[in-house]
Design a protein around this motif. Structure first.
Motif, PDB file in Angstrom:
ATOM      1  N   VAL A 124      -2.056  -0.521   7.355  1.00 17.56           N
ATOM      2  CA  VAL A 124      -2.186  -1.440   8.498  1.00 17.56           C
ATOM      3  C   VAL A 124      -2.598  -0.658   9.748  1.00 17.56           C
ATOM      4  N   GLU A 125      -1.917   0.451   9.994  1.00 20.88           N
ATOM      5  CA  GLU A 125      -2.235   1.259  11.175  1.00 20.88           C
ATOM      6  C   GLU A 125      -3.637   1.853  11.075  1.00 20.88           C
ATOM      7  N   ARG A 126      -4.022   2.259   9.879  1.00 24.95           N
ATOM      8  CA  ARG A 126      -5.365   2.822   9.699  1.00 24.95           C
ATOM      9  C   ARG A 126      -6.430   1.795  10.055  1.00 24.95           C
ATOM     10  N   ILE A 127      -6.249   0.557   9.584  1.00 24.14           N
ATOM     11  CA  ILE A 127      -7.234  -0.492   9.859  1.00 24.14           C
ATOM     12  C   ILE A 127      -7.293  -0.792  11.347  1.00 24.14           C
ATOM     13  N   SER A 211     -15.771  -3.404   4.688  1.00 24.16           N
ATOM     14  CA  SER A 211     -14.549  -4.215   4.684  1.00 24.16           C
ATOM     15  C   SER A 211     -13.341  -3.368   4.311  1.00 24.16           C
ATOM     16  N   HIS A 212     -12.195  -3.711   4.882  1.00 15.49           N
ATOM     17  CA  HIS A 212     -10.941  -3.016   4.615  1.00 15.49           C
ATOM     18  C   HIS A 212      -9.847  -4.065   4.432  1.00 15.49           C
ATOM     19  N   THR A 213      -8.893  -3.813   3.529  1.00 10.94           N
ATOM     20  CA  THR A 213      -7.812  -4.775   3.321  1.00 10.94           C
ATOM     21  C   THR A 213      -6.562  -4.090   2.793  1.00 10.94           C
ATOM     22  N   THR A 214      -5.421  -4.705   3.073  1.00 13.56           N
ATOM     23  CA  THR A 214      -4.143  -4.204   2.563  1.00 13.56           C
ATOM     24  C   THR A 214      -3.755  -4.885   1.254  1.00 13.56           C
ATOM     25  N   GLN A 215      -4.598  -5.769   0.743  1.00 16.11           N
ATOM     26  CA  GLN A 215      -4.229  -6.665  -0.358  1.00 16.11           C
ATOM     27  C   GLN A 215      -3.644  -5.946  -1.569  1.00 16.11           C
ATOM     28  N   GLN A 216      -4.254  -4.863  -2.001  1.00 12.30           N
ATOM     29  CA  GLN A 216      -3.804  -4.155  -3.198  1.00 12.30           C
ATOM     30  C   GLN A 216      -3.139  -2.824  -2.856  1.00 12.30           C
ATOM     31  N   LYS A 217      -2.530  -2.739  -1.659  1.00 10.56           N
ATOM     32  CA  LYS A 217      -1.933  -1.482  -1.216  1.00 10.56           C
ATOM     33  C   LYS A 217      -0.501  -1.697  -0.750  1.00 10.56           C
ATOM     34  N   PRO A 218       0.437  -1.722  -1.689  1.00  2.00           N
ATOM     35  CA  PRO A 218       1.838  -1.935  -1.319  1.00  2.00           C
ATOM     36  C   PRO A 218       2.454  -0.707  -0.654  1.00  2.00           C
ATOM     37  N   GLU A 219       3.484  -0.940   0.131  1.00  2.00           N
ATOM     38  CA  GLU A 219       4.260   0.166   0.697  1.00  2.00           C
ATOM     39  C   GLU A 219       5.011   0.836  -0.453  1.00  2.00           C
ATOM     40  N   LYS A 220       4.972   2.166  -0.520  1.00  5.10           N
ATOM     41  CA  LYS A 220       5.635   2.859  -1.616  1.00  5.10           C
ATOM     42  C   LYS A 220       6.059   4.264  -1.204  1.00  5.10           C
TER      43      LYS A 220
END
Length: 258
Positions: A124-127, A211-220
């Motif tokens: 999120v911060e990167r985007i 394009s950039h998205t968090t959709q497939q990037k869970p917090e881990k």
């Protein structure tokens, strides 16, 4: 609806309500009556070979167990995604809870309840900090706040509830060459979207709109360990506490008026 010939199931098979510790058990469903492949003949199995197949009704193959830890105050569940060389995807866990929460008896008692994967705060911060950010889109499904996010999320929740809405979107675009400069409100709203929806953006990279998205990037949280020195359960609880602390800190920052 017929079952596919090979499907993965991941139900909750253990849960302690006092500790919040539980287990997902992952296994495969096989359609015994489906077509089979004969490796010896390298083709469809003959009917007489199928007579040799005998699997007890109560048994399922490819078993794997994954710990999870529920924090009822945060409304967050941390879980193992890798155990004994087998994986459990965030998407499959999300699907499991979405289906469970749609059951009539759950809806009747609690109303509409959403389940979502907490997306990577770092992503999120990167985007948000991208150079030449031309578009920023925040998608928020109705959050169950209970005051955990502060006034900002409560406002979104109330707005959706009073209009019988399920999803809120906020899109900001820029035609300026330098792109967007998200303000403090947008940054905080993006954290809410990370936990209850999605953050996506578009930026100019080498003259191309990307394009950039968090959709497939869970917090881990990722770590390696020696099972002979630290048991799997203890290591999981250690990492679960770490990731839940991250969520708690992010929400605390949202409530902080400074």
């Amino acid at each position: 609806m017929p079952q596919p010939a090979f499907a993965q199931q991941s139900p909750i098979t253990q849960f302690n309500s006092e500790s919040g510790l539980g287990v997902f058990s992952k296994y495969s469903e096989i359609d015994i009556d489906g077509d089979w492949f004969d490796l010896d003949d390298f083709g469809p199995a003959a009917p007489e070979r199928l007579d040799e197949v005998s699997i007890p009704e109560s048994l399922r193959p490819n078993f794997a167990a994954f710990y999870f830890k529920l924090d009822p105050d945060l409304h967050v569940l941390a879980f193992e995604s890798y155990s004994e060389s087998k994986g459990l995807s965030a998407r499959s866990v999300e699907k499991y809870f979405k289906e469970a929460l749609r059951k009539p008896r759950i809806v009747k008692k609690f109303g509409r309840v959403e389940a979502d994967v907490v997306k990577s705060y770092g992503e999120v911060e990167r985007i948000i900090q991208l150079e030449h950010l031309k578009e920023l889109k925040l998608t928020i499904r109705r959050p169950n706040t209970d005051g955990v996010y502060g006034d900002l999320a409560s406002e979104i929740e109330e707005r959706l509830a009073e209009q019988n809405g399920e999803e809120y979107q906020e899109i900001t675009r820029s035609k300026d060459e330098d792109g967007l400069s998200p303000n403090d409100r947008t940054k905080k709203l993006a954290i809410v979207a990370a936990e209850n929806g999605e953050v996506s953006g578009k930026s100019i990279v080498n003259g191309v709109l990307v394009s950039h998205t968090t959709q497939q990037k869970p917090e881990k949280v990722v770590d390696t360990y020696n099972r002979d020195e630290v048991g799997t359960r203890n290591k999981f609880l250690q990492l679960a506490r770490k990731i839940l602390t991250v969520v708690r800190k992010r929400r605390s920052d949202l409530r902080d008026p400074t």
